[in-house]
Design a protein around this motif. Structure first.
Motif, short mmCIF file in Angstrom:
data_model
loop_
_atom_site.label_atom_id
_atom_site.label_comp_id
_atom_site.label_asym_id
_atom_site.label_seq_id
_atom_site.Cartn_x
_atom_site.Cartn_y
_atom_site.Cartn_z
N LEU A 59 45.96 73.66 21.06
CA LEU A 59 46.45 73.23 22.37
C LEU A 59 47.96 73.40 22.35
CD1 LEU A 59 45.48 70.18 24.49
CD2 LEU A 59 47.84 70.31 23.68
N LYS A 95 46.39 81.29 27.94
CA LYS A 95 45.22 81.93 28.52
C LYS A 95 44.66 83.00 27.57
CE LYS A 95 42.51 83.25 32.04
NZ LYS A 95 41.47 82.39 32.64
N ASP A 98 43.00 81.43 24.74
CA ASP A 98 41.91 80.55 25.19
C ASP A 98 42.10 79.12 24.69
OD1 ASP A 98 39.60 79.86 26.56
OD2 ASP A 98 38.28 80.36 24.87
N PRO A 100 44.00 75.20 25.90
CA PRO A 100 44.58 74.47 27.03
C PRO A 100 46.08 74.27 26.87
CG PRO A 100 43.32 72.98 25.63
CD PRO A 100 43.13 74.36 25.07
N GLN A 145 47.11 79.74 33.90
CA GLN A 145 46.09 79.22 33.00
C GLN A 145 45.37 78.06 33.68
OE1 GLN A 145 43.85 79.09 31.09
NE2 GLN A 145 44.29 78.45 29.01
N GLU A 146 44.11 78.29 34.06
CA GLU A 146 43.35 77.26 34.76
C GLU A 146 43.14 76.02 33.89
OE1 GLU A 146 42.35 80.33 34.16
OE2 GLU A 146 41.92 81.36 36.06
N ASN A 147 43.07 76.21 32.58
CA ASN A 147 42.83 75.11 31.65
C ASN A 147 44.14 74.40 31.34
OD1 ASN A 147 41.68 73.37 29.83
ND2 ASN A 147 41.11 74.93 28.33
N HIS A 148 44.61 73.59 32.30
CA HIS A 148 45.91 72.94 32.17
C HIS A 148 45.88 71.51 32.67
CE1 HIS A 148 46.01 74.25 36.44
NE2 HIS A 148 46.66 73.10 36.60
N LEU A 205 41.06 67.24 26.90
CA LEU A 205 40.93 68.65 27.29
C LEU A 205 40.14 69.44 26.26
CD1 LEU A 205 44.55 69.44 28.60
CD2 LEU A 205 42.51 68.97 29.97
N ASN A 209 34.90 70.15 29.18
CA ASN A 209 35.24 71.18 30.16
C ASN A 209 35.32 70.62 31.58
OD1 ASN A 209 35.33 73.34 28.28
ND2 ASN A 209 33.09 73.48 28.31
N LEU A 211 36.31 69.62 35.00
CA LEU A 211 37.43 70.06 35.83
C LEU A 211 38.30 68.89 36.28
CD1 LEU A 211 35.76 72.81 38.08
CD2 LEU A 211 37.30 73.13 36.11
N ARG A 214 41.53 68.44 34.52
CA ARG A 214 42.56 69.47 34.72
C ARG A 214 43.31 69.22 36.03
NH1 ARG A 214 38.62 69.96 30.81
NH2 ARG A 214 39.34 71.49 29.27
#
Length: 297
Positions: A59, A95, A98, A100, A145-148, A205, A209, A211, A214
């Motif tokens: 991370l 990203k 892969d 967060p 980066q969607e995973n934030h 995180l 998963n 959402l 995030r």
């Protein structure tokens, strides 16, 4: 147990990275790996990718920033390079790997005109270069980066680095009276508490998963104060511990002009992070007492 998660933190000397080093020393499941200049430079994209990849993160904590609010007014290009373009590269690397990213932002994305605490969905309207650069940083991180998790905090102080609390204690060593602004209100926030929150958010995180974990979250100490009230509490605690103290003369913002305009209201509502991450920071007076105590000891 399996190896600890590697939280790679940008910056070597900031309040948050030093606080993370302190807090992580008490846990077995997270290892803090700090990266900074000259190997890592937010103004140099090549160093960003190379340093992060070498650090092998599970991370990334995007904590480094251009924080000289007044200086930013005359150094706009530097502020945007460090607070917007650099974090965008960090997020793109996250990203690619892969992993967060937890990105730190600020109350300065708001103009301070709201009567009560700001929620995450309130319209943004930064007053100066610093706020605009941090807002663009938020937007670029989110789109890269969607995973934030973007954490907006405010009025940060700690036993480390340059901050209001340490400035007050240092000034009181030589001056019996200090003039402090009393018409700006916000939530004083200990970087040690921010570190605790980052550890929790990071674990969440990595562990889910969902959402709802995030997006943007507000993260400040509980309770509000003006700068003058904050200073008075600092000195109240310091005096009881035998440390420096001074009398506070309350003044208005126009009596203390600065190059950058500050929000009159910096209060942030933290219900969203409490609901989804289970994070509730202590009241600011409790944490102020802790930090003053550490410095006095």
């Amino acid at each position: 147990m399996s190896r600890p998660w590697r939280f790679v933190v940008t910056g070597l000397t900031g309040q948050v990275v030093q606080s993370l080093a302190v807090r992580s020393s008490q846990c077995e499941d997270v290892q803090i790996v700090a990266i900074g200049r000259p190997d890592f430079d937010l103004a140099n994209a090549e160093t960003i990718a190379r340093s992060i990849e070498t650090a092998r993160p599970d991370l990334i904590v995007s904590a480094a920033a251009y924080t000289a609010v007044d200086q930013a007014e005359s150094n706009e290009s530097d502020a945007f390079a460090v607070n917007a373009e650099g974090p965008a590269v960090v997020a793109r690397v996250a990203k690619t790997l892969d992993v967060p990213v937890v990105h730190l932002s600020t109350d300065y994305v708001f103009d301070g005109s709201k009567a009560g605490p700001y929620v995450e969905s309130d319209p943004v309207a930064p007053l100066g270069v610093y706020g605009r650069s941090k807002l663009l940083g938020e937007q670029l991180v989110a789109s890269s980066q969607e995973n934030h998790a973007i954490l907006r905090t405010a009025w940060v102080y700690s036993p480390f680095g340059k901050n209001f609390l340490r400035t007050m204690l240092r000034a009181a060593e030589t001056r019996p009276e200090l003039s402090v602004v009393d018409d700006q209100v916000g939530n004083p926030t200990s970087a040690l508490d921010i570190a605790d929150a980052i550890l929790t958010v990071g674990r969440n995180l990595l562990g889910s998963n969902d959402l709802a974990l995030r997006g943007i979250f507000h993260l400040t100490g509980r309770g509000a104060a003006t700068w003058a009230e904050f200073a008075e509490e600092i000195f109240r605690v310091s005096k009881t511990l035998g440390g420096p103290f001074a009398k506070i003369n309350r003044i208005s913002t126009h009596e203390y002009p600065t190059p950058a305009q500050r929000p009159a209201n910096s209060q942030l509502s933290c219900e969203h992070i409490a609901e989804h991450h289970g994070v509730v920071l202590p009241n600011w007076k409790i944490s102020t007492g802790d930090v003053v105590g550490r410095l006095t000891r």
